[in-house]
Write an enzyme that holds these catalytic residues in place. Structure first.
Site, mmCIF file in Angstrom:
data_model
loop_
_atom_site.group_PDB
_atom_site.id
_atom_site.type_symbol
_atom_site.label_atom_id
_atom_site.label_comp_id
_atom_site.label_asym_id
_atom_site.label_seq_id
_atom_site.Cartn_x
_atom_site.Cartn_y
_atom_site.Cartn_z
ATOM 1 N N ASP A 92 1.355 5.421 4.525
ATOM 2 C CA ASP A 92 0.952 6.878 4.213
ATOM 3 C C ASP A 92 1.445 7.789 5.348
ATOM 4 O O ASP A 92 1.738 7.286 6.194
ATOM 5 C CB ASP A 92 -0.702 6.614 3.868
ATOM 6 C CG ASP A 92 -0.891 7.810 3.287
ATOM 7 O OD1 ASP A 92 -0.215 8.635 2.665
ATOM 8 O OD2 ASP A 92 -2.463 8.158 2.951
ATOM 9 N N GLY A 94 0.158 10.241 6.411
ATOM 10 C CA GLY A 94 -0.685 11.133 7.228
ATOM 11 C C GLY A 94 -1.341 12.221 6.351
ATOM 12 O O GLY A 94 -2.516 12.975 7.177
ATOM 13 N N PHE A 96 -3.121 12.725 3.475
ATOM 14 C CA PHE A 96 -4.730 12.581 2.940
ATOM 15 C C PHE A 96 -5.460 12.505 4.133
ATOM 16 O O PHE A 96 -6.629 12.955 4.321
ATOM 17 C CB PHE A 96 -4.721 11.026 2.256
ATOM 18 C CG PHE A 96 -6.128 10.685 1.648
ATOM 19 C CD1 PHE A 96 -6.449 11.700 0.652
ATOM 20 C CD2 PHE A 96 -6.888 10.257 2.412
ATOM 21 C CE1 PHE A 96 -7.736 11.445 -0.042
ATOM 22 C CE2 PHE A 96 -8.122 10.135 1.790
ATOM 23 C CZ PHE A 96 -8.727 10.596 0.699
ATOM 24 N N ASP A 265 -3.348 1.028 -3.953
ATOM 25 C CA ASP A 265 -3.816 0.607 -2.804
ATOM 26 C C ASP A 265 -5.085 1.425 -3.046
ATOM 27 O O ASP A 265 -5.532 2.290 -3.585
ATOM 28 C CB ASP A 265 -3.030 1.281 -1.624
ATOM 29 C CG ASP A 265 -3.451 2.770 -1.342
ATOM 30 O OD1 ASP A 265 -4.171 3.112 -0.562
ATOM 31 O OD2 ASP A 265 -2.908 3.599 -2.046
ATOM 32 N N CYS A 303 -13.322 -18.337 -9.227
ATOM 33 C CA CYS A 303 -12.395 -17.783 -8.427
ATOM 34 C C CYS A 303 -12.284 -19.030 -7.324
ATOM 35 O O CYS A 303 -13.006 -20.083 -7.074
ATOM 36 C CB CYS A 303 -13.014 -16.859 -7.576
ATOM 37 S SG CYS A 303 -12.188 -16.278 -6.120
#
EC number: 2.4.2.29
Length: 368
Positions: A92, A94, A96, A265, A303
């Site tokens: 990312d 930066g 946000f 994400d 699971c």
């Protein structure tokens, strides 16, 4: 010229089954990226992440730049050499994190000045600096530097913010230069559909290797998020990956795939795991609730993760109550395995042409 290659393998309605290829490995899409903010997914090793099926992880430019700093990472080579993850990494930009600093930041045309959350020193971040940091990290997917439009925002506030992000997107592209890593543009515009259109048009003209939808899951009602997704996702270029940033719940993922998104994400599965909030095939289980104290059944019999194969709900409840580190680890292993298995099941349903049936059944049965 980017080293990334995207293949669209199959479609069902707007939903897409694809593959993103890098020299470090392939990403089967739709894909969920575990978040490793500081270069590590909290409490898990790279081996465990691979075992649960992760093809790519996310790192954070802002936090890694501030600590340990790119000079230390460069001594190892790249972020991959530093953290032992040899598959692709998306970072990312930066933007946000700067947005989340709120009033602690000063925004100008040039970039953002803020106080370091680590030591209080004055720090400046711009599109050019963000691109250089991500180059130094050796990121496989680089995100352009943007301002995340806050919620709520007036139309003028959203427009001004989006237009600044578009100017920064152009500067990001110019600064990215000859970096062979993929560069993704980020669509902004708040809750205003026509501003989202303007943003996407500007990004298409600049030309990016992939496109992301930013500024969602920032406090808006769920129906607004779906409305913006409905309006925007299918307009994104067909021949490039589509990434929905920071979203979300299992239902959010299924609904976004339905609308044509390829990549996701979110900190939710790992953060919630540390709070005893577990995602299972039947919905959410809050393991710290007293009713699990003497429950000897498995967390999720459907699971295949290490946690579900070996430990009872009672034991997980005990670990949570005693705040044992093992509890956080076992919970995180389960939640991230659940998310990876969800994506695997979505991909299989798309391959077999039964995603619509899968979606209907999932939304009917999943509680939470």
């Amino acid at each position: 010229m980017t080293v990334m290659k995207f293949d669209l393998i199959k479609k069902e309605g707007k939903a897409r089954r694809g593959k993103i290829s890098f020299p470090r490995g392939d990403i089967q899409t739709p894909a969920f990226m575990p978040v490793g903010t500081y270069g590590a997914v909290k409490s898990l090793s790279p081996v465990e992440l691979k075992e649960m099926g992760a093809d790519i992880i996310l790192g954070n430019t802002f936090h890694l730049w501030l600590r340990p700093g790119t000079e230390i990472i460069k001594k190892h080579g790249t972020l991959h050499d530093f953290n032992g993850w040899d598959k692709p990494i998306l970072t990312d930009s930066g933007g946000f994190q700067v947005f989340s600093l709120g009033k602690m930041r000063k925004l100008t045309e040039e970039g953002v000045t803020f106080k370091s959350p680590i030591n209080g020193s004055k720090v400046f971040l711009s599109p050019e600096i963000s691109m250089q940091v991500q180059r130094d990290l050796g990121s496989d997917i680089v995100m352009c530097f943007d301002e995340c439009t806050p919620y709520p925002a007036t139309e003028k506030e959203a427009k001004d913010s989006m237009e600044l992000s578009m100017r920064w997107a152009k500067r990001s592209k110019d600064a990215h230069g000859d970096n062979p890593s993929a560069l993704f543009g980020i669509i902004q515009g708040g809750m205003y559909e026509h501003l989202r259109d303007e943003s996407l048009k500007a990004l298409k003209e600049i030309d990016f290797d992939g496109f992301a939808i930013g500024g969602l899951s920032v406090g808006e009602p769920k129906e607004d998020m779906i409305r913006i997704l409905d309006h925007t996702a299918h307009q994104m270029p067909e021949d490039k990956p589509r990434y929905l940033m920071g979203v979300g719940t299992p239902k959010d993922l299924v609904e976004a795939v339905y609308r044509g998104v390829d990549m996701f994400d979110c900190v939710m599965p790992s953060r919630n795991a540390r709070n005893g909030h577990m995602f299972t095939s039947e919905g959410v289980v809050r393991i710290r609730n007293a009713k699990h104290k003497d429950d000897v059944s498995l967390l999720d019999p459907n699971c295949d993760c290490y946690t579900c194969q070996n430990f009872s709900r009672s034991y997980l409840h005990h670990l949570d109550k005693t705040q044992e580190i093992l509890g956080s680890r076992l919970n995180t292993i389960h939640n991230l395995t659940y998310y990876q298995n969800l994506m695997k099941n979505i991909r299989q349903a798309l391959e077999e042409g039964r995603f619509e049936e899968f979606r209907k059944e999932f939304l009917e049965n999943y509680k939470g």
